[in-house]
Design an enzyme around this catalytic site. Structure first.
Site, mmCIF file in Angstrom:
data_model
loop_
_atom_site.group_PDB
_atom_site.id
_atom_site.type_symbol
_atom_site.label_atom_id
_atom_site.label_comp_id
_atom_site.label_asym_id
_atom_site.label_seq_id
_atom_site.Cartn_x
_atom_site.Cartn_y
_atom_site.Cartn_z
ATOM 1 N N HIS A 96 0.734 -1.377 -0.079
ATOM 2 C CA HIS A 96 -0.072 -0.088 0.012
ATOM 3 C C HIS A 96 0.870 1.352 -0.014
ATOM 4 C CE1 HIS A 96 -3.281 2.483 0.947
ATOM 5 N NE2 HIS A 96 -2.578 3.120 1.898
ATOM 6 N N ASP A 112 -15.031 3.758 8.294
ATOM 7 C CA ASP A 112 -13.988 4.662 7.732
ATOM 8 C C ASP A 112 -14.231 6.098 6.972
ATOM 9 O OD1 ASP A 112 -11.251 5.654 7.612
ATOM 10 O OD2 ASP A 112 -11.397 5.052 5.413
ATOM 11 N N ARG A 133 -13.836 13.679 9.936
ATOM 12 C CA ARG A 133 -12.574 14.328 10.264
ATOM 13 C C ARG A 133 -12.072 15.351 9.224
ATOM 14 N NH1 ARG A 133 -8.924 9.224 9.322
ATOM 15 N NH2 ARG A 133 -7.318 10.939 9.462
ATOM 16 N N SER A 166 -7.327 4.217 9.891
ATOM 17 C CA SER A 166 -8.213 4.296 8.540
ATOM 18 C C SER A 166 -7.321 3.450 7.572
ATOM 19 C CB SER A 166 -8.223 5.758 8.277
ATOM 20 O OG SER A 166 -8.400 5.894 6.885
ATOM 21 N N LYS A 188 -8.439 -0.910 6.177
ATOM 22 C CA LYS A 188 -8.680 -1.145 4.585
ATOM 23 C C LYS A 188 -7.895 -2.251 4.259
ATOM 24 C CE LYS A 188 -8.935 3.242 4.234
ATOM 25 N NZ LYS A 188 -8.951 4.588 3.783
HETATM 26 N N1 URA Z 1 -5.381 7.592 3.735
HETATM 27 C C1 URA Z 1 -6.279 7.045 4.233
HETATM 28 O O1 URA Z 1 -6.835 6.040 3.918
HETATM 29 N N2 URA Z 1 -6.892 7.238 5.654
HETATM 30 C C2 URA Z 1 -6.239 8.336 6.309
HETATM 31 O O2 URA Z 1 -6.805 8.876 7.321
HETATM 32 C C3 URA Z 1 -5.157 9.270 5.616
HETATM 33 C C4 URA Z 1 -4.758 8.669 4.373
#
Ligand code: URA
Length: 433
Positions: A82, A161, A168, A183, A187
């Protein structure tokens, strides 16, 4: 359970129980906990952080808010990678074939681009017909037959999220290390993987601007991974300049294809080699990172792993001949050469600036509704630290939009010609468990 007890504890730095965290996230997803309450919680976390245990439960509860995938019937090991988002970042398209060629399956969810950074799904869609919207069964079939598959991240993946991030975004709490880490990791943990390599970008084109915060984010993500029995390592990489020479969509797939044939730019080759080598050591294919790097580099230069990219694109419905016969399929009305105004060494004002320029040329989206022009983008004929003479082409812009003068001005502002080379490194630090 009630919110005032929870927020009072968080405000006073008292660790929350598993039940309290679960209740909080579940109530927020069900809308029984209001946005203003969750916003207050986020701000308390921004100031006081979260303990390792709190963060692990918070992440698990976010994951449980949506669908998860199993890979029953597919033989591992499985790997994922990632990136926190960069300009010209086509690493996954090279990393996945390389790793698959060593018998490690790459099972990956990816997203689309927004703003100055591109997304793997958009890049792959430049191979007409390719889709990331495949069923779990098809995902598994492709993993079994090809060895790698990439699915689009649907709205059913970690819906908590999505809701939390939107909140946020408007309450000044995006830049909280525990909230970013949970976050991202929520994923990643939706698909089983024995190894996860995270590429945390640092610099002007990244949301982590300095090494200290990037290192802290990395360690936090490693600890979440550990709590979920995943082997995670992190590469902190430079995003003061774009990665490689191509910025756009089809042009990036083409650069990935060339790189898989041993004809890639140095920075991209190095990053992909190290990411693949880390994965191969984490999955037990090699015990020594340096040996793994040498083996990966050899495969990259031989072109042996290239067919994995083509096979996977075709398995998901894509026409790969468009990339093989690139000039025939991806031409634009305007091809604009931007030349150096003096002699010296090439440098760029910022990776972000080039990302936005590429977006304006048609290669990216300003809003989610915008439609991408797959042929648009930028090619850096010269890259950072290359010597250049006045009048030589530094970059070429490809666009179908009639705003040549404004594009030329924006591109010229991005080029900085220096008297001497700068200190440029692509991999700044590796953090392994
Ligand atoms: N990428 C994400 O998936 N979440 C965040 O909070 C910041 C960057």
């Amino acid at each position: 359970m009630n919110f005032s007890t929870i927020i009072t504890k968080k405000k006073n730095k008292i660790e929350l129980s598993e039940q309290e965290i679960k209740w909080l996230v579940e109530s927020f997803v069900k809308d029984t906990l209001k946005d203003y309450q969750m916003a207050a919680f986020n701000m308390a976390v921004w100031f006081n952080g979260m303990t390792e245990t709190e963060l692990s439960v918070f992440t698990s509860t976010m994951i449980e808010s949506g669908i998860t995938y199993n890979l029953d019937g597919v033989e591992g090991p499985f790997a994922d990678k990632h990136s926190t988002g960069g300009v010209g970042d086509k690493t996954s398209l090279i990393f996945a074939p390389l790793v698959a060629s060593f018998g490690v399956k790459v099972s990956k969810l990816s997203g689309r681009g927004l703003g100055q950074t591109g997304g793997t799904i958009d890049k792959l869609e430049s191979c007409t017909g390719w889709t990331g919207e495949i069923s779990e069964e098809r995902f598994k079939e492709i993993l079994n037959t090809v060895g790698l598959s990439i699915m689009s991240q649907s709205s059913n993946v970690v819906p908590a999220d999505k809701k939390l991030y939107a909140l946020r975004d408007v309450t000044g709490t995006v830049d909280s290390i525990p909230l970013i880490a949970s976050s991202i990791m929520s994923k990643k943990l939706v698909v089983p993987a024995d190894s996860i390599v995270l590429d945390v970008k640092v610099g002007s084109g990244a949301f982590m601007k300095d090494m200290d915060s990037a290192s802290l984010l990395s360690k936090t993500m490693i600890s979440i991974g550990k709590a979920h029995n995943r082997n995670v390592s992190v590469m902190l990489t430079n995003m003061d300049k774009p990665l490689g020479k191509a910025i756009g969509n089809a042009i990036e797939v083409k650069e990935a294809w060339d790189t898989l044939h041993g004809k890639g730019p140095e920075d991209l080759v190095e990053l992909c080699t190290v990411a693949a080598a880390l994965t191969l050591t984490q999955t037990g294919k090699f015990s020594d990172l340096e040996v793994a790097k040498q083996e990966v580099l050899q495969v990259l230069q031989s072109g042996k792993a290239a067919h994995y990219l083509k096979d996977f694109v075709q398995a998901q419905g894509g026409d790969f001949s468009k990339i093989e016969d690139y000039d025939k399929h991806f031409s634009t009305k305007h091809v604009i050469e931007i030349k150096a105004e003096k002699d010296g060494y090439v440098s760029f004002a910022s990776a972000d600036g080039l990302g936005y320029l590429s977006m304006h040329l048609g290669a990216g989206r300003e809003t989610k509704e915008d439609i991408i022009d797959f042929a648009a983008g930028i090619y850096l004929n010269k890259t950072t630290n290359d010597p250049v003479k006045a009048g030589e082409v530094v970059m070429t812009l490809y666009t179908n939009i009639d705003k040549e003068e404004s594009f030329i001005k924006d591109a010229q502002e991005q080029i900085v010609i220096l008297d001497s080379k700068t200190d440029e490194q692509v991999i700044l630090k590796l953090i392994t468990d």
